[in-house]
Design a protein around this motif. Sequence first.
Motif, PDB file in Angstrom:
ATOM      1  N   MET A  12       5.286  12.648  -6.717  1.00  0.00           N
ATOM      2  CA  MET A  12       4.259  11.822  -6.093  1.00  0.00           C
ATOM      3  C   MET A  12       2.886  12.123  -6.691  1.00  0.00           C
ATOM      4  O   MET A  12       2.095  11.224  -6.943  1.00  0.00           O
ATOM      5  CB  MET A  12       4.240  12.058  -4.578  1.00  0.00           C
ATOM      6  CG  MET A  12       3.210  11.225  -3.836  1.00  0.00           C
ATOM      7  SD  MET A  12       3.554   9.448  -3.953  1.00  0.00           S
ATOM      8  CE  MET A  12       4.988   9.361  -2.885  1.00  0.00           C
ATOM      9  N   ALA A  13       2.598  13.408  -6.918  1.00  0.00           N
ATOM     10  CA  ALA A  13       1.309  13.784  -7.492  1.00  0.00           C
ATOM     11  C   ALA A  13       1.130  13.194  -8.884  1.00  0.00           C
ATOM     12  O   ALA A  13       0.033  12.762  -9.263  1.00  0.00           O
ATOM     13  CB  ALA A  13       1.183  15.310  -7.539  1.00  0.00           C
ATOM     14  N   THR A  29       0.352   9.477  -8.509  1.00  0.00           N
ATOM     15  CA  THR A  29      -1.023   9.315  -8.030  1.00  0.00           C
ATOM     16  C   THR A  29      -2.017   9.565  -9.152  1.00  0.00           C
ATOM     17  O   THR A  29      -3.002   8.830  -9.309  1.00  0.00           O
ATOM     18  CB  THR A  29      -1.299  10.281  -6.867  1.00  0.00           C
ATOM     19  OG1 THR A  29      -0.379  10.015  -5.796  1.00  0.00           O
ATOM     20  CG2 THR A  29      -2.721  10.116  -6.354  1.00  0.00           C
ATOM     21  N   PHE A  44      -2.160   6.548 -11.487  1.00  0.00           N
ATOM     22  CA  PHE A  44      -2.889   5.418 -10.920  1.00  0.00           C
ATOM     23  C   PHE A  44      -4.391   5.665 -10.927  1.00  0.00           C
ATOM     24  O   PHE A  44      -5.184   4.731 -11.069  1.00  0.00           O
ATOM     25  CB  PHE A  44      -2.403   5.131  -9.499  1.00  0.00           C
ATOM     26  CG  PHE A  44      -1.273   4.152  -9.431  1.00  0.00           C
ATOM     27  CD1 PHE A  44      -1.519   2.795  -9.335  1.00  0.00           C
ATOM     28  CD2 PHE A  44       0.043   4.577  -9.482  1.00  0.00           C
ATOM     29  CE1 PHE A  44      -0.475   1.873  -9.287  1.00  0.00           C
ATOM     30  CE2 PHE A  44       1.095   3.676  -9.436  1.00  0.00           C
ATOM     31  CZ  PHE A  44       0.834   2.323  -9.342  1.00  0.00           C
ATOM     32  N   GLU A  45      -4.803   6.914 -10.790  1.00  0.00           N
ATOM     33  CA  GLU A  45      -6.227   7.233 -10.800  1.00  0.00           C
ATOM     34  C   GLU A  45      -6.868   6.960 -12.158  1.00  0.00           C
ATOM     35  O   GLU A  45      -8.085   6.811 -12.261  1.00  0.00           O
ATOM     36  CB  GLU A  45      -6.440   8.689 -10.402  1.00  0.00           C
ATOM     37  CG  GLU A  45      -6.206   8.949  -8.916  1.00  0.00           C
ATOM     38  CD  GLU A  45      -6.388  10.408  -8.540  1.00  0.00           C
ATOM     39  OE1 GLU A  45      -6.418  11.255  -9.465  1.00  0.00           O
ATOM     40  OE2 GLU A  45      -6.494  10.699  -7.330  1.00  0.00           O
ATOM     41  N   ASP A  97      -2.339   5.935   8.082  1.00  0.00           N
ATOM     42  CA  ASP A  97      -1.139   6.180   7.268  1.00  0.00           C
ATOM     43  C   ASP A  97       0.094   5.468   7.829  1.00  0.00           C
ATOM     44  O   ASP A  97       1.219   5.702   7.374  1.00  0.00           O
ATOM     45  CB  ASP A  97      -0.872   7.684   7.161  1.00  0.00           C
ATOM     46  CG  ASP A  97      -0.661   8.342   8.520  1.00  0.00           C
ATOM     47  OD1 ASP A  97      -0.829   7.653   9.560  1.00  0.00           O
ATOM     48  OD2 ASP A  97      -0.329   9.546   8.553  1.00  0.00           O
ATOM     49  N   TYR A 120       0.290  -0.690   4.466  1.00  0.00           N
ATOM     50  CA  TYR A 120       0.780  -0.829   3.088  1.00  0.00           C
ATOM     51  C   TYR A 120       1.663  -2.060   2.954  1.00  0.00           C
ATOM     52  O   TYR A 120       2.234  -2.545   3.921  1.00  0.00           O
ATOM     53  CB  TYR A 120       1.616   0.410   2.696  1.00  0.00           C
ATOM     54  CG  TYR A 120       0.912   1.719   2.922  1.00  0.00           C
ATOM     55  CD1 TYR A 120       0.106   2.272   1.940  1.00  0.00           C
ATOM     56  CD2 TYR A 120       1.048   2.414   4.131  1.00  0.00           C
ATOM     57  CE1 TYR A 120      -0.547   3.474   2.135  1.00  0.00           C
ATOM     58  CE2 TYR A 120       0.409   3.615   4.341  1.00  0.00           C
ATOM     59  CZ  TYR A 120      -0.394   4.151   3.343  1.00  0.00           C
ATOM     60  OH  TYR A 120      -1.033   5.346   3.551  1.00  0.00           O
TER      61      TYR A 120
END
Length: 224
Positions: free
Chosen positions: A1-2, A5, A8-9, A43, A48
Amino acid sequence: MATITAEFEKMPSLYIADGHHRSAAAALVGVEKAKLNPNHKGDEEYNYFMAVCFQAGQLTIMDYNRVVKDLNGLSSEEFLKALAQDFDVELKGAEEYRPQQLHEFSLYLDGQWYSLKAKPGTYNDADPIGVLDVDISSRLILDKIAGIKDLRSDKRIDFVGGLRGLGELKRRVDSGEMRWALALYPVSMEQIMNIADSGKIMPPKATWFEPKLRSGLIIHKLED
């Protein structure tokens, strides 16, 4: 996941290329559900919606063409004369003719193809929407001459994705199902980005994107 992320950043922007109305509807649902939830944290699932991302260079934008059932009471000669007010009309013959540049359209009528080039002054290059061929054709042909005011609701018009080719336009007119067809030059990725950057949205039925995801039923549960 990191890792995802972090990747995408690195992206300065994401643009909605298809599904604008579905995205807007999902956003509205999220806002309404947040108002009804006194313990809203941000959340929850309703914050989403599902999407797929493509690199701009991996997307192909194809033409999105129109077929119309009648000439709004006009004869073919009257229709062509009306077009000549805003377009340079040139007979191309029976062979399929595809628009070669922006602001040029291909008309199929009575077994013949015509080139329609929008005359200077009929569009505004400084307006991200007004410069689009889909806007030019909607204003000056479909609305002004054919009397079609709403592309989404008018039953006299249908739309044919560019993947089907000009042959599909010819087939539907020659069969008698439709009276005439209009082929458009594809919208560019730059035009789409300019419209988004200006805070505006694309007109309806403006783009046909490839590749498309395979069809299937996917459910995103907003609550248990």
